[in-house]
Motif scaffolding. Sequence first.
Motif, PDB file in Angstrom:
ATOM      1  N   ILE A 136     -30.681 -22.685 -24.219  1.00 12.51           N
ATOM      2  CA  ILE A 136     -31.713 -22.037 -25.103  1.00 12.51           C
ATOM      3  C   ILE A 136     -32.865 -21.313 -24.720  1.00 12.51           C
ATOM      4  CG2 ILE A 136     -33.684 -22.932 -26.975  1.00 12.51           C
ATOM      5  CD1 ILE A 136     -32.132 -25.464 -26.951  1.00 12.51           C
ATOM      6  N   GLY A 137     -33.560 -21.730 -23.718  1.00 16.84           N
ATOM      7  CA  GLY A 137     -34.357 -20.621 -23.024  1.00 16.84           C
ATOM      8  C   GLY A 137     -35.408 -21.462 -21.995  1.00 16.84           C
ATOM      9  N   TYR A 138     -36.772 -21.297 -22.084  1.00 14.48           N
ATOM     10  CA  TYR A 138     -37.496 -21.971 -21.073  1.00 14.48           C
ATOM     11  C   TYR A 138     -38.626 -22.307 -21.881  1.00 14.48           C
ATOM     12  CZ  TYR A 138     -34.653 -19.315 -17.924  1.00 14.48           C
ATOM     13  OH  TYR A 138     -33.543 -18.786 -17.133  1.00 14.48           O
ATOM     14  N   ARG A 139     -39.358 -23.450 -21.023  1.00 12.53           N
ATOM     15  CA  ARG A 139     -40.728 -23.900 -21.490  1.00 12.53           C
ATOM     16  C   ARG A 139     -41.657 -23.959 -20.379  1.00 12.53           C
ATOM     17  NH1 ARG A 139     -41.616 -28.544 -25.234  1.00 12.53           N
ATOM     18  NH2 ARG A 139     -39.442 -28.864 -25.082  1.00 12.53           N
ATOM     19  N   PHE A 140     -42.910 -23.342 -20.348  1.00 16.75           N
ATOM     20  CA  PHE A 140     -43.919 -23.565 -19.392  1.00 16.75           C
ATOM     21  C   PHE A 140     -44.853 -24.725 -19.672  1.00 16.75           C
ATOM     22  CE2 PHE A 140     -47.806 -22.529 -17.128  1.00 16.75           C
ATOM     23  CZ  PHE A 140     -47.329 -22.056 -16.124  1.00 16.75           C
ATOM     24  N   ILE A 141     -44.853 -25.450 -18.627  1.00 13.06           N
ATOM     25  CA  ILE A 141     -45.702 -26.754 -18.625  1.00 13.06           C
ATOM     26  C   ILE A 141     -46.994 -26.508 -17.896  1.00 13.06           C
ATOM     27  CG2 ILE A 141     -46.043 -29.303 -18.111  1.00 13.06           C
ATOM     28  CD1 ILE A 141     -43.613 -28.588 -19.943  1.00 13.06           C
ATOM     29  N   ALA A 142     -48.381 -26.660 -18.772  1.00  7.86           N
ATOM     30  CA  ALA A 142     -49.681 -26.628 -18.342  1.00  7.86           C
ATOM     31  C   ALA A 142     -50.172 -27.797 -18.487  1.00  7.86           C
ATOM     32  CB  ALA A 142     -50.146 -25.397 -19.136  1.00  7.86           C
ATOM     33  N   ASP A 143     -51.363 -27.697 -17.667  1.00  8.54           N
ATOM     34  CA  ASP A 143     -52.160 -29.219 -17.930  1.00  8.54           C
ATOM     35  C   ASP A 143     -52.672 -29.482 -19.113  1.00  8.54           C
ATOM     36  OD1 ASP A 143     -51.593 -29.282 -15.085  1.00  8.54           O
ATOM     37  OD2 ASP A 143     -53.568 -28.300 -14.377  1.00  8.54           O
ATOM     38  N   GLU A 144     -53.052 -30.435 -19.215  1.00 13.10           N
ATOM     39  CA  GLU A 144     -53.739 -30.773 -20.848  1.00 13.10           C
ATOM     40  C   GLU A 144     -55.330 -30.180 -20.743  1.00 13.10           C
ATOM     41  OE1 GLU A 144     -53.566 -34.761 -22.187  1.00 13.10           O
ATOM     42  OE2 GLU A 144     -51.342 -34.895 -21.525  1.00 13.10           O
TER      43      GLU A 144
END
Length: 231
Positions: A223-231
């Motif tokens: 599908i693609g990508y997801r960037f995980i950031a802090d809350e």
Amino acid sequence: MSNAPHILVVDDEPQIQRAIRTILTEKGFKVTVASSGNEGLTLAAVNEPDIVILDLGLPDMDGVEVCIRLREWTQCPIIILSVRDSEHDKVAALDKGADDYLTKPFGIEELLARVRVALRHSAGRQGAQSKVVRAGELTIDLAWHIVKRGDDEVKLTGTEYKLLAYLAGNHGRVLTHQSILSNVWDPADANHTEYLRVYMRQLRKKLELDPERPQYILTEPGIGYRFIADE
């Protein structure tokens, strides 16, 4: 409850409606339900929810069509909740404006996590969040185009930075290959996934402690990508 986030659930299965309403109400959310696409569109226009949770298999229209019509006037996050689990269905929904995709049957904690991510992203769209995105030891200043890992500035090429800025600026969202290529390169390059693979590999080498086990830029297979950031 007047200031509680309002979530619209569009799903024609009564047991799913009851389950989601119970889960979200217990967590302090205001919940409205609709059993068809047209009812969902009407309630969305009247209530302006903070998040829409949407099934694809509705009795009167496909959920993708609901996405398209919602995106004509609102940018509120849309989470797809569907039994359809093919890559084609996921990509079609995400390309037409959905922010996330969860397959039935779903876990309660995963649903709540996706809702929290959607709310943070919604706040970012409204300008409530800083232009600085933090993810672990990474700091990405989207206004000044500065990327740091710890105290050290990370040197990126123009294309690498543009790719990272698009991912980080949409952190938490699943971004399809086509949407990334169209926004970072050009719509004419939407099918050139080889560009993306090369630059993603370079970016991970510069940002991730272990590029083979990335913590910040996650792959959504097919599908693609997801960037995980802090809350």
